[in-house]
Design a protein around this motif. Sequence first.
Motif, PDB file in Angstrom:
ATOM      1  N   GLU A 248       0.828  -1.201   0.000  1.00  0.00           N
ATOM      2  CA  GLU A 248       0.000   0.000   0.000  1.00  0.00           C
ATOM      3  C   GLU A 248       0.864   1.253   0.000  1.00  0.00           C
ATOM      4  OE1 GLU A 248      -2.773  -0.085   3.246  1.00  0.00           O
ATOM      5  OE2 GLU A 248      -3.747  -1.903   2.500  1.00  0.00           O
ATOM      6  N   GLU A 249       1.927   1.264   0.787  1.00  0.00           N
ATOM      7  CA  GLU A 249       2.828   2.406   0.829  1.00  0.00           C
ATOM      8  C   GLU A 249       3.527   2.605  -0.508  1.00  0.00           C
ATOM      9  OE1 GLU A 249       5.551   2.295   4.107  1.00  0.00           O
ATOM     10  OE2 GLU A 249       3.919   2.086   5.570  1.00  0.00           O
ATOM     11  N   GLU A 250       3.974   1.513  -1.139  1.00  0.00           N
ATOM     12  CA  GLU A 250       4.646   1.605  -2.430  1.00  0.00           C
ATOM     13  C   GLU A 250       3.707   2.137  -3.505  1.00  0.00           C
ATOM     14  OE1 GLU A 250       6.263  -2.201  -3.422  1.00  0.00           O
ATOM     15  OE2 GLU A 250       7.610  -2.216  -1.703  1.00  0.00           O
ATOM     16  N   ASN A 251       2.447   1.756  -3.448  1.00  0.00           N
ATOM     17  CA  ASN A 251       1.477   2.150  -4.462  1.00  0.00           C
ATOM     18  C   ASN A 251       0.806   3.485  -4.167  1.00  0.00           C
ATOM     19  OD1 ASN A 251       1.912  -0.185  -5.960  1.00  0.00           O
ATOM     20  ND2 ASN A 251       0.424  -1.339  -4.772  1.00  0.00           N
ATOM     21  N   TYR A 252       1.036   4.057  -2.995  1.00  0.00           N
ATOM     22  CA  TYR A 252       0.376   5.294  -2.597  1.00  0.00           C
ATOM     23  C   TYR A 252       0.879   6.469  -3.433  1.00  0.00           C
ATOM     24  CZ  TYR A 252      -0.982   9.364   0.094  1.00  0.00           C
ATOM     25  OH  TYR A 252      -1.516  10.568   0.461  1.00  0.00           O
ATOM     26  N   THR A 253      -0.053   7.282  -3.900  1.00  0.00           N
ATOM     27  CA  THR A 253       0.272   8.529  -4.570  1.00  0.00           C
ATOM     28  C   THR A 253      -0.447   9.647  -3.837  1.00  0.00           C
ATOM     29  OG1 THR A 253       0.523   7.455  -6.719  1.00  0.00           O
ATOM     30  CG2 THR A 253       0.141   9.833  -6.724  1.00  0.00           C
ATOM     31  N   THR A 254       0.309  10.603  -3.320  1.00  0.00           N
ATOM     32  CA  THR A 254      -0.301  11.715  -2.612  1.00  0.00           C
ATOM     33  C   THR A 254      -1.131  12.568  -3.575  1.00  0.00           C
ATOM     34  OG1 THR A 254       0.097  13.676  -1.267  1.00  0.00           O
ATOM     35  CG2 THR A 254       1.783  13.134  -2.881  1.00  0.00           C
ATOM     36  N   PRO A 255      -2.274  13.056  -3.143  1.00  0.00           N
ATOM     37  CA  PRO A 255      -3.071  13.927  -4.005  1.00  0.00           C
ATOM     38  C   PRO A 255      -2.399  15.279  -4.242  1.00  0.00           C
ATOM     39  CG  PRO A 255      -4.076  13.766  -1.833  1.00  0.00           C
ATOM     40  CD  PRO A 255      -2.940  12.789  -1.867  1.00  0.00           C
ATOM     41  N   TYR A 256      -1.320  15.566  -3.523  1.00  0.00           N
ATOM     42  CA  TYR A 256      -0.609  16.839  -3.661  1.00  0.00           C
ATOM     43  C   TYR A 256       0.568  16.749  -4.630  1.00  0.00           C
ATOM     44  CZ  TYR A 256      -3.471  17.723   0.364  1.00  0.00           C
ATOM     45  OH  TYR A 256      -4.560  17.844   1.199  1.00  0.00           O
ATOM     46  N   MET A 257       0.738  15.595  -5.271  1.00  0.00           N
ATOM     47  CA  MET A 257       1.849  15.402  -6.202  1.00  0.00           C
ATOM     48  C   MET A 257       1.779  16.449  -7.313  1.00  0.00           C
ATOM     49  SD  MET A 257       2.701  11.972  -8.323  1.00  0.00           S
ATOM     50  CE  MET A 257       3.747  12.014  -9.750  1.00  0.00           C
ATOM     51  N   GLY A 258       2.940  17.004  -7.653  1.00  0.00           N
ATOM     52  CA  GLY A 258       3.013  17.968  -8.742  1.00  0.00           C
ATOM     53  C   GLY A 258       3.844  19.177  -8.363  1.00  0.00           C
ATOM     54  N   LYS A 259       3.775  20.180  -9.226  1.00  0.00           N
ATOM     55  CA  LYS A 259       4.559  21.395  -9.039  1.00  0.00           C
ATOM     56  C   LYS A 259       3.650  22.497  -8.497  1.00  0.00           C
ATOM     57  CE  LYS A 259       7.859  24.296 -11.486  1.00  0.00           C
ATOM     58  NZ  LYS A 259       8.600  24.440 -12.745  1.00  0.00           N
ATOM     59  N   TRP A 260       4.092  23.136  -7.426  1.00  0.00           N
ATOM     60  CA  TRP A 260       3.384  24.226  -6.768  1.00  0.00           C
ATOM     61  C   TRP A 260       4.281  25.454  -6.834  1.00  0.00           C
ATOM     62  CZ3 TRP A 260      -1.312  23.305  -3.983  1.00  0.00           C
ATOM     63  CH2 TRP A 260      -1.699  21.962  -3.931  1.00  0.00           C
ATOM     64  N   GLN A 261       3.701  26.603  -7.206  1.00  0.00           N
ATOM     65  CA  GLN A 261       4.494  27.821  -7.284  1.00  0.00           C
ATOM     66  C   GLN A 261       3.786  28.958  -6.571  1.00  0.00           C
ATOM     67  OE1 GLN A 261       5.180  27.836 -11.672  1.00  0.00           O
ATOM     68  NE2 GLN A 261       7.330  27.932 -11.034  1.00  0.00           N
ATOM     69  N   GLY A 262       4.584  29.833  -5.979  1.00  0.00           N
ATOM     70  CA  GLY A 262       4.012  30.965  -5.284  1.00  0.00           C
ATOM     71  C   GLY A 262       5.095  31.857  -4.734  1.00  0.00           C
ATOM     72  N   SER A 263       4.798  32.489  -3.605  1.00  0.00           N
ATOM     73  CA  SER A 263       5.735  33.451  -3.051  1.00  0.00           C
ATOM     74  C   SER A 263       5.723  33.418  -1.529  1.00  0.00           C
ATOM     75  CB  SER A 263       5.370  34.856  -3.524  1.00  0.00           C
ATOM     76  OG  SER A 263       4.073  35.211  -3.067  1.00  0.00           O
ATOM     77  N   TYR A 264       6.760  34.013  -0.965  1.00  0.00           N
ATOM     78  CA  TYR A 264       6.799  34.226   0.478  1.00  0.00           C
ATOM     79  C   TYR A 264       7.015  35.719   0.706  1.00  0.00           C
ATOM     80  CZ  TYR A 264      11.936  34.108   0.155  1.00  0.00           C
ATOM     81  OH  TYR A 264      13.252  34.352  -0.167  1.00  0.00           O
ATOM     82  N   THR A 265       6.376  36.238   1.724  1.00  0.00           N
ATOM     83  CA  THR A 265       6.435  37.667   2.028  1.00  0.00           C
ATOM     84  C   THR A 265       6.634  37.848   3.525  1.00  0.00           C
ATOM     85  OG1 THR A 265       4.029  37.776   2.254  1.00  0.00           O
ATOM     86  CG2 THR A 265       4.928  38.318   0.090  1.00  0.00           C
ATOM     87  N   GLY A 266       6.978  39.047   3.897  1.00  0.00           N
ATOM     88  CA  GLY A 266       7.210  39.352   5.312  1.00  0.00           C
ATOM     89  C   GLY A 266       8.516  40.094   5.447  1.00  0.00           C
ATOM     90  N   ASP A 267       9.337  39.670   6.386  1.00  0.00           N
ATOM     91  CA  ASP A 267      10.638  40.309   6.606  1.00  0.00           C
ATOM     92  C   ASP A 267      11.596  40.081   5.440  1.00  0.00           C
ATOM     93  OD1 ASP A 267       9.754  41.265   9.058  1.00  0.00           O
ATOM     94  OD2 ASP A 267      10.482  39.499  10.138  1.00  0.00           O
ATOM     95  N   GLU A 268      11.345  39.088   4.619  1.00  0.00           N
ATOM     96  CA  GLU A 268      12.033  38.841   3.342  1.00  0.00           C
ATOM     97  C   GLU A 268      10.953  38.483   2.336  1.00  0.00           C
ATOM     98  OE1 GLU A 268      15.056  35.800   3.325  1.00  0.00           O
ATOM     99  OE2 GLU A 268      16.371  36.918   4.653  1.00  0.00           O
ATOM    100  N   ASN A 269      11.227  38.702   1.055  1.00  0.00           N
ATOM    101  CA  ASN A 269      10.282  38.372  -0.004  1.00  0.00           C
ATOM    102  C   ASN A 269      10.978  37.574  -1.085  1.00  0.00           C
ATOM    103  OD1 ASN A 269       8.046  40.034   1.008  1.00  0.00           O
ATOM    104  ND2 ASN A 269       9.407  41.750   0.512  1.00  0.00           N
ATOM    105  N   GLY A 270      10.220  36.700  -1.734  1.00  0.00           N
ATOM    106  CA  GLY A 270      10.776  35.925  -2.829  1.00  0.00           C
ATOM    107  C   GLY A 270       9.755  34.950  -3.372  1.00  0.00           C
TER     108      GLY A 270
END
Length: 127
Positions: free
Chosen positions: A31-53
């Motif tokens: 089951e662990e070997e065959n498991y695929t997380t529903p979050y698989m893939g590329k995620w893009q965004g940003s971080y903000t606050g005391d530093e940004n990027g």
Amino acid sequence: MIKQCEYLALVLLLGFTSCSHIIDEIDRDREEENYTTPYMGKWQGSYTGDENGTLTMNVGKSGSVEVIRTSGSFQETFYTSLAGGGSGAISSNSGSSSGFVIYGSLESKSGTWVKGNLKGSWSVVKN
């Protein structure tokens, strides 16, 4: 003779119990070997606050996460994994060499970050 039969029955029962346990363990491994997380893939965004990027998170089949953080000409790559439970929770406590740590969830597509005394928030969307 009865004692020998009782002993034999006990040995057989323990043998079947052990085999059952081994079979259950093999099934869990599959089951662990065959498991695929529903979050698989590329995620893009940003971080903000005391530093940004910008942030890019590449989530693998089993929940491993490559995090690429870019700020100006600085780029850092570190690795973490999704926590169990299906929430897409991320906590990169031991991730980056700079001390940049992210907390949050891919389910909410957001979270917070800290780096020493600096802090802020992040958000991403799935491509």
